[in-house]
Design a protein around this motif. Structure first.
Motif: not given
Length: 98
Positions: A72-78
Motif C-alpha cells: 500500500l502507498a502511505v496514503e492508502q495505509a493511513l
C-alpha cells in the motif's frame, strides 16, 4: 520412604526464590515424590527401538517463499487511521517521560 525429603523441597524452593510454609514443604515433598515416580514409570516403558519424538504425528512446516510484492502507498495505509502524524500511525501516549 520418600525419595525427596522436606529439605530437598526447601532447597529447590530457595533456588527458585519461593517462600514456602512448613505445611507447604511437607505437602509438596509428597507430591513431588509422586511426580518423580511417574517420570520413572515413563522411563521404564520407553523402548530403545522407539525414537524420541516431540509430537505424535509427523509435522511439516508449511511456508511460502518470500516474494517482493507491491504494498500500500502511505496514503492508502493511513486512510482509515484515527490519527496520523508525519506519515505514521499516531497512538495515545501510555507512559510518561520523566
Amino acid at each position: 520412604m520418600s525419595a525427596l525429603s522436606r529439605d530437598d523441597v526447601a532447597h529447590v524452593a530457595m533456588l527458585a526464590r519461593i517462600q514456602l510454609s512448613e505445611a507447604e514443604l511437607d505437602r509438596l515433598a509428597g507430591q513431588l515424590d509422586q511426580i518423580v515416580g511417574w517420570v520413572g514409570q515413563v522411563n521404564e516403558v520407553a523402548a530403545a527401538d522407539v525414537p524420541p519424538t516431540s509430537h505424535p504425528l509427523p509435522l511439516t512446516n508449511v511456508t511460502r517463499p518470500d516474494e517482493v510484492r507491491p504494498s500500500l502507498a502511505v496514503e492508502q495505509a493511513l486512510a482509515a487511521a484515527p490519527m496520523a502524524q508525519e506519515q505514521r500511525f499516531a497512538v495515545p501516549r501510555i507512559l510518561d517521560e520523566d
